[in-house]
Design a protein around this motif. Structure first.
Motif, mmCIF file in Angstrom:
data_model
loop_
_atom_site.group_PDB
_atom_site.id
_atom_site.type_symbol
_atom_site.label_atom_id
_atom_site.label_comp_id
_atom_site.label_asym_id
_atom_site.label_seq_id
_atom_site.Cartn_x
_atom_site.Cartn_y
_atom_site.Cartn_z
ATOM 1 N N LYS A 115 0.825 -1.204 0.000
ATOM 2 C CA LYS A 115 0.000 0.000 0.000
ATOM 3 C C LYS A 115 0.862 1.257 0.000
ATOM 4 O O LYS A 115 1.880 1.317 0.678
ATOM 5 C CB LYS A 115 -0.917 0.027 1.228
ATOM 6 C CG LYS A 115 -1.980 -1.054 1.249
ATOM 7 C CD LYS A 115 -2.863 -0.894 2.476
ATOM 8 C CE LYS A 115 -3.956 -1.951 2.519
ATOM 9 N NZ LYS A 115 -4.830 -1.780 3.710
ATOM 10 N N THR A 116 0.430 2.235 -0.756
ATOM 11 C CA THR A 116 1.054 3.552 -0.740
ATOM 12 C C THR A 116 -0.048 4.588 -0.599
ATOM 13 O O THR A 116 -0.994 4.605 -1.395
ATOM 14 C CB THR A 116 1.833 3.830 -2.038
ATOM 15 O OG1 THR A 116 2.829 2.828 -2.217
ATOM 16 C CG2 THR A 116 2.509 5.194 -1.977
ATOM 17 N N ILE A 117 0.048 5.421 0.421
ATOM 18 C CA ILE A 117 -0.969 6.452 0.624
ATOM 19 C C ILE A 117 -0.778 7.570 -0.393
ATOM 20 O O ILE A 117 0.306 8.142 -0.514
ATOM 21 C CB ILE A 117 -0.909 7.011 2.052
ATOM 22 C CG1 ILE A 117 -1.384 5.944 3.044
ATOM 23 C CG2 ILE A 117 -1.773 8.263 2.188
ATOM 24 C CD1 ILE A 117 -1.380 6.396 4.482
ATOM 25 N N PHE A 222 2.715 7.540 7.320
ATOM 26 C CA PHE A 222 3.755 8.458 6.845
ATOM 27 C C PHE A 222 4.760 7.699 5.983
ATOM 28 O O PHE A 222 5.175 8.167 4.913
ATOM 29 C CB PHE A 222 4.443 9.104 8.046
ATOM 30 C CG PHE A 222 5.373 10.244 7.699
ATOM 31 C CD1 PHE A 222 5.231 10.968 6.527
ATOM 32 C CD2 PHE A 222 6.400 10.600 8.572
ATOM 33 C CE1 PHE A 222 6.084 12.027 6.213
ATOM 34 C CE2 PHE A 222 7.262 11.645 8.275
ATOM 35 C CZ PHE A 222 7.105 12.354 7.096
ATOM 36 N N ALA A 223 5.140 6.506 6.434
ATOM 37 C CA ALA A 223 6.074 5.672 5.666
ATOM 38 C C ALA A 223 5.460 5.281 4.322
ATOM 39 O O ALA A 223 6.140 5.302 3.286
ATOM 40 C CB ALA A 223 6.444 4.428 6.466
ATOM 41 N N SER A 227 6.693 6.143 0.598
ATOM 42 C CA SER A 227 7.093 4.909 -0.100
ATOM 43 C C SER A 227 8.410 4.367 0.441
ATOM 44 O O SER A 227 9.320 4.002 -0.316
ATOM 45 C CB SER A 227 7.204 5.159 -1.613
ATOM 46 O OG SER A 227 5.965 5.549 -2.146
ATOM 47 N N VAL A 228 8.506 4.312 1.769
ATOM 48 C CA VAL A 228 9.699 3.759 2.421
ATOM 49 C C VAL A 228 9.247 2.794 3.517
ATOM 50 O O VAL A 228 8.124 2.900 4.021
ATOM 51 C CB VAL A 228 10.582 4.870 3.039
ATOM 52 C CG1 VAL A 228 11.044 5.844 1.961
ATOM 53 C CG2 VAL A 228 9.844 5.610 4.146
ATOM 54 N N PRO A 231 10.308 0.796 9.507
ATOM 55 C CA PRO A 231 11.493 0.770 10.383
ATOM 56 C C PRO A 231 12.586 1.728 9.908
ATOM 57 O O PRO A 231 13.248 2.380 10.726
ATOM 58 C CB PRO A 231 11.955 -0.688 10.308
ATOM 59 C CG PRO A 231 10.728 -1.456 9.950
ATOM 60 C CD PRO A 231 9.979 -0.560 9.019
ATOM 61 N N SER A 232 12.758 1.814 8.584
ATOM 62 C CA SER A 232 13.783 2.716 8.040
ATOM 63 C C SER A 232 13.427 4.170 8.318
ATOM 64 O O SER A 232 14.293 4.993 8.643
ATOM 65 C CB SER A 232 13.934 2.496 6.531
ATOM 66 O OG SER A 232 14.314 1.163 6.256
ATOM 67 N N LEU A 233 12.140 4.498 8.202
ATOM 68 C CA LEU A 233 11.692 5.857 8.496
ATOM 69 C C LEU A 233 11.932 6.194 9.965
ATOM 70 O O LEU A 233 12.445 7.277 10.286
ATOM 71 C CB LEU A 233 10.209 6.005 8.162
ATOM 72 C CG LEU A 233 9.560 7.341 8.558
ATOM 73 C CD1 LEU A 233 10.174 8.495 7.776
ATOM 74 C CD2 LEU A 233 8.046 7.296 8.348
#
Length: 264
Positions: A115-117, A222-223, A227-228, A231-233
């Motif tokens: 999913k991408t918001i 937000f992640a 598109s990330v 955990p990385s965010l």
């Protein structure tokens, strides 16, 4: 007046009220009551009109003009429970949506389920699905209510009406489309940044012109917006806090524009 005439009068008035409830029940919302009068729908209390006055679609229009237009357009209100779908990819848009209350999230979902918001609409009066209203293409996104939500719905034929009294609607739609193009350009600048840090910085600098921003969604959303991976965010935000570039308080991110601009 005889008792028979009184009873007949009361019955007629009650029948009219009941008929109005049955035929316009979808307009009973948020304290708005519709009444039958000269085949028009009236909006008592004015709560909906107050919301619509702030909508870009009705910019420059008075309350009475908005009410007249809603009657002309046979506008309706539809309620959605949290989690309920508003539209899905593949649908063709034949009506315009205006948020009255609640929240709608628009997402892109890949075949693998990622999913991408695309956007989150939570401001009453916000117009959406306007782009697809004017192109003969199916929707590429999914929209669902992330809270109990009420939407005002206007069919396309009444948006592009050539009625002289409602030419303002066309002018406002053009303005809305221009704003949407501007927003998509900003999002493109954010999501095409080379690193997660640069995506965060671009988001903070582009979305708001102040020195802090209130996130319109949680960290997971937000992640997805950037598109990330989440955990990385989280790691990057923690690192930026450790370096004194940002502060997080009450779902707000505070920052120095000068410092962030120097990093780009």
């Amino acid at each position: 007046m005889t008792r028979y005439k009184i009873a007949k009068y009361i019955f007629r008035e009650q029948f009219c009220s009941l008929f109005c409830v049955l035929t316009h029940t979808n307009l009973y919302i948020m304290g708005i009551r519709t009444i039958c009068k000269n085949d028009k729908v009236s909006y008592e209390g004015g709560y909906m009109i107050d919301i619509l006055k702030k909508s870009l679609l009705f910019k420059g229009m008075k309350g009475e003009e908005i009410e007249d237009y809603l009657n002309f357009a046979k506008a309706s209100v539809k309620n959605f429970k949290r989690g309920e779908s508003v539209f899905i990819a593949g649908d063709y848009v034949k009506e315009l949506y205006i948020l009255l209350s609640g929240e709608v999230t628009v997402e892109n979902i890949t075949q693998s389920g990622k999913k991408t918001i695309v956007n989150v609409f939570d401001k009453p009066g916000t117009v959406f699905a306007e782009v697809y209203l004017f192109i003969d293409e199916p929707l590429h996104h999914y929209a669902s209510a992330t809270k109990d939500t009420s939407l005002l719905i206007i069919k396309k034929d009444y948006i592009v009406s050539q009625e002289d009294n409602y030419k303002m609607i066309i002018n406002n739609i053009i303005s809305i489309l221009a704003n949407k193009a501007y927003y998509l350009n900003k999002k493109l600048m954010i999501c095409t940044a080379k690193s997660i840090r640069n995506k965060i910085i671009n988001y903070l600098l582009i979305i708001d012109e102040g020195d802090y921003i209130k996130l319109p969604f949680n960290k997971t959303a937000f992640a997805e917006f950037l598109s990330v991976p989440r955990p990385s965010l989280s790691r990057e935000l923690s690192q930026m806090k450790a370096e004194g570039l940002i502060e997080e308080r009450d779902n707000k991110i505070y920052f120095s524009r000068t410092k962030l601009e120097d990093l780009l």
